[in-house]
Design a protein around this motif. Structure first.
Motif, PDB file in Angstrom:
ATOM      1  N   SER A   1     -39.092 -19.374  29.618  1.00  9.56           N
ATOM      2  CA  SER A   1     -40.371 -18.799  30.325  1.00  9.56           C
ATOM      3  C   SER A   1     -40.142 -17.426  31.075  1.00  9.56           C
ATOM      4  O   SER A   1     -41.317 -16.868  30.425  1.00  9.56           O
ATOM      5  CB  SER A   1     -40.443 -19.911  31.490  1.00  9.56           C
ATOM      6  OG  SER A   1     -39.323 -19.606  32.462  1.00  9.56           O
ATOM      7  N   THR A   2     -38.426 -16.735  31.215  1.00  5.70           N
ATOM      8  CA  THR A   2     -38.781 -15.505  31.797  1.00  5.70           C
ATOM      9  C   THR A   2     -38.814 -14.343  30.777  1.00  5.70           C
ATOM     10  O   THR A   2     -39.372 -13.731  30.543  1.00  5.70           O
ATOM     11  CB  THR A   2     -37.294 -15.073  32.609  1.00  5.70           C
ATOM     12  OG1 THR A   2     -37.090 -16.385  33.508  1.00  5.70           O
ATOM     13  CG2 THR A   2     -37.524 -13.998  33.330  1.00  5.70           C
ATOM     14  N   ILE A   3     -38.361 -15.376  29.929  1.00  4.51           N
ATOM     15  CA  ILE A   3     -38.031 -13.956  28.524  1.00  4.51           C
ATOM     16  C   ILE A   3     -39.885 -13.638  27.934  1.00  4.51           C
ATOM     17  O   ILE A   3     -39.880 -12.927  27.727  1.00  4.51           O
ATOM     18  CB  ILE A   3     -37.409 -14.381  27.685  1.00  4.51           C
ATOM     19  CG1 ILE A   3     -35.749 -14.523  27.533  1.00  4.51           C
ATOM     20  CG2 ILE A   3     -37.500 -14.212  26.375  1.00  4.51           C
ATOM     21  CD1 ILE A   3     -34.954 -15.588  26.890  1.00  4.51           C
ATOM     22  N   ILE A   4     -40.374 -14.750  28.090  1.00  6.96           N
ATOM     23  CA  ILE A   4     -41.935 -14.745  27.053  1.00  6.96           C
ATOM     24  C   ILE A   4     -42.573 -14.290  27.976  1.00  6.96           C
ATOM     25  O   ILE A   4     -43.715 -13.197  27.709  1.00  6.96           O
ATOM     26  CB  ILE A   4     -42.324 -16.582  27.322  1.00  6.96           C
ATOM     27  CG1 ILE A   4     -41.746 -17.196  26.042  1.00  6.96           C
ATOM     28  CG2 ILE A   4     -44.090 -16.303  26.728  1.00  6.96           C
ATOM     29  CD1 ILE A   4     -41.929 -17.979  25.641  1.00  6.96           C
ATOM     30  N   LYS A   5     -42.770 -14.607  29.494  1.00  7.18           N
ATOM     31  CA  LYS A   5     -43.042 -14.040  30.522  1.00  7.18           C
ATOM     32  C   LYS A   5     -42.863 -12.093  30.428  1.00  7.18           C
ATOM     33  O   LYS A   5     -44.037 -10.611  30.602  1.00  7.18           O
ATOM     34  CB  LYS A   5     -42.941 -14.496  31.808  1.00  7.18           C
ATOM     35  CG  LYS A   5     -43.864 -13.751  33.217  1.00  7.18           C
ATOM     36  CD  LYS A   5     -43.688 -14.082  34.695  1.00  7.18           C
ATOM     37  CE  LYS A   5     -43.746 -13.345  35.413  1.00  7.18           C
ATOM     38  NZ  LYS A   5     -43.504 -13.701  37.192  1.00  7.18           N
ATOM     39  N   GLU A   6     -41.927 -12.224  30.546  1.00  7.13           N
ATOM     40  CA  GLU A   6     -41.375 -10.419  30.706  1.00  7.13           C
ATOM     41  C   GLU A   6     -41.331  -9.326  28.891  1.00  7.13           C
ATOM     42  O   GLU A   6     -41.221  -8.234  28.714  1.00  7.13           O
ATOM     43  CB  GLU A   6     -40.053 -10.153  31.222  1.00  7.13           C
ATOM     44  CG  GLU A   6     -40.058 -10.959  32.766  1.00  7.13           C
ATOM     45  CD  GLU A   6     -38.773 -10.994  33.314  1.00  7.13           C
ATOM     46  OE1 GLU A   6     -37.275 -10.288  32.400  1.00  7.13           O
ATOM     47  OE2 GLU A   6     -38.406 -10.893  34.443  1.00  7.13           O
ATOM     48  N   GLU A   7     -40.515 -10.453  27.551  1.00  3.10           N
ATOM     49  CA  GLU A   7     -40.716  -9.617  26.486  1.00  3.10           C
ATOM     50  C   GLU A   7     -41.291  -9.745  25.888  1.00  3.10           C
ATOM     51  O   GLU A   7     -41.545  -9.768  24.499  1.00  3.10           O
ATOM     52  CB  GLU A   7     -39.541  -9.777  26.369  1.00  3.10           C
ATOM     53  CG  GLU A   7     -37.974  -9.658  27.386  1.00  3.10           C
ATOM     54  CD  GLU A   7     -36.970  -9.738  26.916  1.00  3.10           C
ATOM     55  OE1 GLU A   7     -36.216  -9.197  25.337  1.00  3.10           O
ATOM     56  OE2 GLU A   7     -35.829 -10.164  27.736  1.00  3.10           O
ATOM     57  N   GLY A   8     -42.564 -11.356  25.191  1.00  3.04           N
ATOM     58  CA  GLY A   8     -43.149 -11.976  24.620  1.00  3.04           C
ATOM     59  C   GLY A   8     -42.547 -12.460  24.265  1.00  3.04           C
ATOM     60  O   GLY A   8     -41.194 -13.197  24.151  1.00  3.04           O
ATOM     61  N   VAL A   9     -43.728 -13.370  23.849  1.00  3.29           N
ATOM     62  CA  VAL A   9     -42.298 -14.712  21.843  1.00  3.29           C
ATOM     63  C   VAL A   9     -41.779 -13.414  21.524  1.00  3.29           C
ATOM     64  O   VAL A   9     -40.726 -14.642  20.898  1.00  3.29           O
ATOM     65  CB  VAL A   9     -43.643 -15.004  21.132  1.00  3.29           C
ATOM     66  CG1 VAL A   9     -42.495 -15.868  20.200  1.00  3.29           C
ATOM     67  CG2 VAL A   9     -44.219 -15.777  22.373  1.00  3.29           C
ATOM     68  N   ARG A  10     -41.687 -12.979  21.213  1.00  5.60           N
ATOM     69  CA  ARG A  10     -40.827 -11.397  20.589  1.00  5.60           C
ATOM     70  C   ARG A  10     -39.804 -11.233  20.733  1.00  5.60           C
ATOM     71  O   ARG A  10     -38.552 -11.080  20.262  1.00  5.60           O
ATOM     72  CB  ARG A  10     -42.142 -10.637  20.197  1.00  5.60           C
ATOM     73  CG  ARG A  10     -42.819 -10.046  18.930  1.00  5.60           C
ATOM     74  CD  ARG A  10     -42.838  -9.039  19.173  1.00  5.60           C
ATOM     75  NE  ARG A  10     -42.319  -7.736  18.120  1.00  5.60           N
ATOM     76  CZ  ARG A  10     -42.203  -6.727  18.365  1.00  5.60           C
ATOM     77  NH1 ARG A  10     -43.822  -6.175  19.155  1.00  5.60           N
ATOM     78  NH2 ARG A  10     -41.518  -6.025  17.603  1.00  5.60           N
ATOM     79  N   GLY A  11     -39.454 -11.067  22.052  1.00  4.52           N
ATOM     80  CA  GLY A  11     -38.349 -11.638  22.783  1.00  4.52           C
ATOM     81  C   GLY A  11     -37.112 -12.358  22.220  1.00  4.52           C
ATOM     82  O   GLY A  11     -35.899 -12.054  22.884  1.00  4.52           O
ATOM     83  N   LEU A  12     -38.017 -13.770  21.961  1.00  2.00           N
ATOM     84  CA  LEU A  12     -36.716 -14.568  22.030  1.00  2.00           C
ATOM     85  C   LEU A  12     -36.369 -14.462  20.536  1.00  2.00           C
ATOM     86  O   LEU A  12     -35.196 -14.766  19.935  1.00  2.00           O
ATOM     87  CB  LEU A  12     -37.759 -16.499  22.018  1.00  2.00           C
ATOM     88  CG  LEU A  12     -38.011 -16.474  22.660  1.00  2.00           C
ATOM     89  CD1 LEU A  12     -39.615 -17.720  22.878  1.00  2.00           C
ATOM     90  CD2 LEU A  12     -36.909 -17.045  24.013  1.00  2.00           C
ATOM     91  N   TYR A  13     -37.189 -13.399  19.614  1.00  2.00           N
ATOM     92  CA  TYR A  13     -36.279 -12.906  18.731  1.00  2.00           C
ATOM     93  C   TYR A  13     -35.810 -11.832  18.241  1.00  2.00           C
ATOM     94  O   TYR A  13     -35.224 -11.181  16.810  1.00  2.00           O
ATOM     95  CB  TYR A  13     -37.655 -13.181  17.247  1.00  2.00           C
ATOM     96  CG  TYR A  13     -37.932 -14.933  16.978  1.00  2.00           C
ATOM     97  CD1 TYR A  13     -36.947 -15.113  16.249  1.00  2.00           C
ATOM     98  CD2 TYR A  13     -38.552 -15.384  17.620  1.00  2.00           C
ATOM     99  CE1 TYR A  13     -37.436 -16.461  15.765  1.00  2.00           C
ATOM    100  CE2 TYR A  13     -38.697 -17.079  18.111  1.00  2.00           C
ATOM    101  CZ  TYR A  13     -38.035 -17.348  16.698  1.00  2.00           C
ATOM    102  OH  TYR A  13     -38.540 -19.085  16.238  1.00  2.00           O
ATOM    103  N   ARG A  14     -35.448 -11.619  19.354  1.00  2.18           N
ATOM    104  CA  ARG A  14     -34.646  -9.455  19.765  1.00  2.18           C
ATOM    105  C   ARG A  14     -33.388 -10.272  18.380  1.00  2.18           C
ATOM    106  O   ARG A  14     -32.739 -11.329  18.556  1.00  2.18           O
ATOM    107  CB  ARG A  14     -34.191 -10.021  20.685  1.00  2.18           C
ATOM    108  CG  ARG A  14     -35.672  -8.972  21.352  1.00  2.18           C
ATOM    109  CD  ARG A  14     -34.639  -8.344  22.535  1.00  2.18           C
ATOM    110  NE  ARG A  14     -36.274  -7.887  23.716  1.00  2.18           N
ATOM    111  CZ  ARG A  14     -36.434  -6.830  23.493  1.00  2.18           C
ATOM    112  NH1 ARG A  14     -36.784  -5.668  22.760  1.00  2.18           N
ATOM    113  NH2 ARG A  14     -37.432  -6.850  24.589  1.00  2.18           N
ATOM    114  N   GLY A  15     -33.358  -9.513  17.665  1.00  2.26           N
ATOM    115  CA  GLY A  15     -31.199  -9.701  16.626  1.00  2.26           C
ATOM    116  C   GLY A  15     -31.545 -10.721  15.434  1.00  2.26           C
ATOM    117  O   GLY A  15     -30.590 -10.864  15.075  1.00  2.26           O
TER     118      GLY A  15
END
Length: 304
Positions: free
Chosen positions: A71-85
């Motif tokens: 939830s924190t990653i999605i809030k701060e970085e968006g769904v794209r944040g879960l796919y870094r790397g």
């Protein structure tokens, strides 16, 4: 008059280093590995972020469990944040599938098969370690990151590879190589556990020794053996991730081990193991199902 026919000297046939590779199986293996990576990469990202978090860097975000992390990653970085790397992760898995298929000789015995798999694992590690460094660092690109020089902020896989090589040289590209070598034992442990479970199953049901497993048995034994191997070898992943982390510098493996033990104890070597374990079973299932279907489709087209 005797006639002489000029004969051309026989030329040696060109050597094909990949003559033993069935490209239908190779493509199927790569497809399965990349598909499982795309689906399960967020768990890999969470594993890395938990693994490096020793609580000593205030600018690094801290998560209270998996749900809070997502939830924190999605809030701060968006769904794209879960796919870094995710790009270097897919590249690494494609290389690994290629190396494993290239070393897969069906006529080998169990011991020789394990040795071939270990050799393929080491070669893969030497080829792909720079990609693993980039994968780790891109997974650790936080939206709240401050204080890092521009040389350690990356816009993509190629940018990261160029910056790591330019500013850190070959030593930077091969950070985490030594603990990665210990990770090669993961495959041997998984193979041994899988074979033992298969033997126990065959003995319990009094089946023929050469009995072939069904799909469910294969998936179950493969997943359980993977879980066993992952739990035993997991600390090397924590050590490797910390060596590759762009936020801290360690002199080597021994310093990572000493500092982790001093400040975090035994639990520190197993940070991030929950998302890692959650990734194992579905990754095995996805890879297996896609591998079987793609290989069958390609072989069918070849026969027609």
């Amino acid at each position: 008059m005797r006639s002489f026919v000029a004969t051309q000297p026989k030329r040696n046939a060109p050597v094909n280093l990949f003559s033993h590779v069935k490209f239908e199986y190779l493509l199927a293996g790569i497809s399965g590995g990349v598909a499982s990576t795309l689906v399960l990469h967020p768990l890999d990202l969470l594993k890395i972020r938990f693994a490096v978090n020793d609580g000593q860097i205030l600018t690094r975000p801290s998560y209270n469990g998996l749900g809070n992390a997502v939830s924190t990653i999605i809030k701060e970085e968006g769904v794209r944040g879960l796919y870094r790397g995710v790009t270097p992760n897919c590249c690494y898995n494609a290389i690994k599938a290629w190396m494993l298929e290239s070393s897969n000789k069906k006529t080998l015995g169990a011991g020789s098969h394990m040795l071939a798999a270990a050799e393929a694992g080491l070669i893969t590690l030497f080829i792909a370690n720079p990609i693993l460094v980039v994968k780790t660092r891109m997974c650790l690109q936080y939206s709240t990151s401050t204080g890092l020089p521009p040389s350690k902020h990356y816009t993509g896989m190629l940018d990261a590879l160029v910056k790591v090589y330019r500013h850190e040289g070959l030593p930077g590209m091969y950070k985490g190589l030594i603990p990665g070598m210990f990770g090669v034992s993961h495959g041997a442990l998984q193979f041994c556990a899988y074979e033992e479970m298969k033997k126990k199953y065959i003995s319990y049901y009094q089946l023929p020794v050469d009995n072939k497993l069904g799909t469910m048995q294969y998936l179950s034994f493969s997943a359980l053996s993977q879980l066993f191997a992952a739990s035993v070898t997991y600390p090397y992943q924590v050590i490797r991730a910390r060596l590759q982390d762009q936020y801290k510098e360690y002199s080597g493996v021994s310093e990572v081990i000493k500092r982790t033990w001093r400040y975090e104890g035994f639990k520190g070597f197993y940070k991030g193991i929950v998302p890692n374990m959650l990734k194992v079973t579905p990754a095995t299932a996805i890879t297996f199902v896609i591998y079987e279907n793609v290989s069958k489709a390609l072989l069918k087209d070849k026969d027609t």
